[in-house]
Design an enzyme around this catalytic site. Sequence first.
Site, short mmCIF file in Angstrom:
data_model
loop_
_atom_site.label_atom_id
_atom_site.label_comp_id
_atom_site.label_asym_id
_atom_site.label_seq_id
_atom_site.Cartn_x
_atom_site.Cartn_y
_atom_site.Cartn_z
N ASN A 73 -17.23 24.72 -37.13
CA ASN A 73 -15.86 24.80 -36.62
C ASN A 73 -15.78 25.50 -35.27
O ASN A 73 -14.91 25.21 -34.47
CB ASN A 73 -14.98 25.53 -37.63
CG ASN A 73 -15.61 26.80 -38.17
OD1 ASN A 73 -16.71 26.77 -38.71
ND2 ASN A 73 -14.92 27.90 -38.02
N GLY A 127 -9.66 24.21 -47.90
CA GLY A 127 -11.10 24.35 -47.63
C GLY A 127 -11.69 25.62 -48.22
O GLY A 127 -12.79 25.61 -48.79
N THR A 128 -10.97 26.72 -48.08
CA THR A 128 -11.49 28.00 -48.57
C THR A 128 -11.73 27.95 -50.07
O THR A 128 -12.80 28.31 -50.57
CB THR A 128 -10.51 29.15 -48.24
OG1 THR A 128 -10.36 29.19 -46.82
CG2 THR A 128 -11.01 30.48 -48.74
N CYS A 175 -9.48 37.77 -34.02
CA CYS A 175 -8.74 38.62 -33.09
C CYS A 175 -7.51 39.12 -33.82
O CYS A 175 -6.77 38.33 -34.36
CB CYS A 175 -8.19 37.81 -31.91
SG CYS A 175 -9.41 36.91 -31.00
N GLN A 192 -14.94 20.18 -41.40
CA GLN A 192 -14.77 19.73 -40.01
C GLN A 192 -15.34 18.32 -39.79
O GLN A 192 -15.27 17.80 -38.67
CB GLN A 192 -15.44 20.71 -39.03
CG GLN A 192 -14.77 22.07 -38.98
CD GLN A 192 -13.39 22.07 -38.31
OE1 GLN A 192 -12.99 21.10 -37.66
NE2 GLN A 192 -12.65 23.14 -38.49
N ALA A 245 -7.39 18.97 -46.10
CA ALA A 245 -6.49 17.96 -45.55
C ALA A 245 -5.92 18.28 -44.16
O ALA A 245 -5.75 17.38 -43.33
CB ALA A 245 -5.32 17.73 -46.52
N HIS A 246 -5.62 19.57 -43.88
CA HIS A 246 -4.91 19.84 -42.62
C HIS A 246 -5.80 19.74 -41.39
O HIS A 246 -5.33 19.87 -40.27
CB HIS A 246 -4.19 21.19 -42.67
CG HIS A 246 -5.07 22.40 -42.59
ND1 HIS A 246 -5.28 23.08 -41.42
CD2 HIS A 246 -5.78 23.05 -43.53
CE1 HIS A 246 -6.08 24.12 -41.66
NE2 HIS A 246 -6.40 24.11 -42.93
N THR A 252 -0.67 24.79 -62.06
CA THR A 252 0.09 23.54 -61.97
C THR A 252 -0.22 22.83 -60.66
O THR A 252 -0.21 23.45 -59.59
CB THR A 252 1.60 23.86 -62.07
OG1 THR A 252 1.82 24.51 -63.32
CG2 THR A 252 2.44 22.59 -61.99
C1 LIG Z 1 -15.83 24.67 -41.66
C2 LIG Z 1 -14.64 25.25 -42.35
N1 LIG Z 1 -14.72 25.57 -43.65
C3 LIG Z 1 -13.69 26.09 -44.32
C4 LIG Z 1 -12.47 26.30 -43.70
C5 LIG Z 1 -11.34 26.91 -44.48
O1 LIG Z 1 -10.24 26.06 -44.56
P1 LIG Z 1 -8.79 26.67 -44.91
O2 LIG Z 1 -8.56 27.82 -44.01
O3 LIG Z 1 -7.85 25.55 -44.67
O4 LIG Z 1 -8.82 27.09 -46.33
C6 LIG Z 1 -12.34 26.00 -42.34
C7 LIG Z 1 -11.09 26.27 -41.61
O5 LIG Z 1 -11.10 26.52 -40.43
C8 LIG Z 1 -13.45 25.44 -41.66
O6 LIG Z 1 -13.38 25.12 -40.36
#
Ligand SMILES: Cc1ncc(COP(=O)(O)O)c(C=O)c1O
Length: 414
Positions: A184, A103-104, A358, A212, A234-235, A271
Amino acid sequence: MKEAYSPAKERWALKMAGQQRPTERSTDRLPPGRCIYFDYNATTPLDPAVREAMLPFFAEVWGNPSSVHQVGRRARAMLDEARDEASAMLGCKPSELVFTSGGTESANLAVLGTARHLKPRGQHIITTAVEHHAVLHACGYLAKKEGFEVTHLPVDRDGRVSVESLLKAIRPDTILVSIMAANNEIGTIQPVTQLGAVCREREVLFHTDAVQWFGKEPFQDIHQFNADLVSICAHKFYGPKGAGALFVKSPLLPDPILLGGGHENERRAGTENLASIIGLLEALKLFVRKPIFSREMLLPLSAQLIRSLEDLAGVTRVGSLEHRLANTIAFVVRGTDSIALLANLDLEGICASSGSACSAGSLEPSHVIRALGIGPELQNSLVRFSLGRESTSEEVDYVEKILPEVIFRSRRHQ
Ligand SMILES: Cc1ncc(COP(=O)(O)O)c(C=O)c1O
């Protein structure tokens, strides 16, 4: 300044709320080794079927998809097939999908890559005060280091952005709007389709961080968001960590943020992590069309927890009731902070989360809670319960019973 907490005030508040101070344990402890995991917005376990689908890619299919020999060609064929299947499932062209490390990276690529690509056209970006740091910090970086100007749209008490505020904020030099689909920390769902439509009408590119959303809310196809860029991870829906994707509507070509080889059609060097891509594909196929976070099953459980919060003095639920992820419950607690609350929950075997960072005894107030207009005395005390497929009504009963005691103990140690 944090408001001083007084036991006399607490007694009074408890009395007003018709509550007794919990003097002895109200419930038995969980058996040793058992825990209640209420942190599914942080991550989900890997589904066994997804793991099965990934396994051959740790053993038999290990080639580099860029190698021209047969071992590489085999991996390339699998990668191409995975991209075809994932894009068919999402309803986009294979060339519109960039596989990422999660996601990041997807959000960073969307924000940094698009802004840099469009810089000659304008330098104004719009986002909201409640985005994930993957978006907020990318915008902050552009503002600090690269001369962009960023407008942070406010949210209402529920955490929702209004279409009107977006309309007002768009300027002739606005090149990108980035607004998340679902939050989130507090689970509030944004009116993304309408916000995306506004952007389209004003010819401004729209990114939605839908990390989310997938696996939780209804999904027909990627165009439902009216977005030019959509981040997926994915996670968050029983796939592997370190796997994600960015939908990029053609013909947009964001500048790459990873430089090197010409992978992913020149949009992301490195890769390809084929095992993770296969895991993402499998999770997309299994858990998104029919969301794995079933509203039907989760709404009654989260409603029970929400009701139980109403009876607790000094506890305020946060986020929208009407527009919320069915699995997410968030609240702030007067007279204590998230560290104490999460530690005491953990002692009782309950895994929860706060939206704040935290670490080793330090606590940053949640930017989301601040954006809701909640006072400084409560900003440090967010607790988030996020439920998932494995959550049960027995677990909810247990948490409901133990929560007054956890709060009492957390306050005592302030
Ligand atoms: C709304 C949202 N965006 C982006 C991310 C980032 O995902 P990741 O930490 O798996 O890269 C998260 C992870 O909590 C998220 O909740």
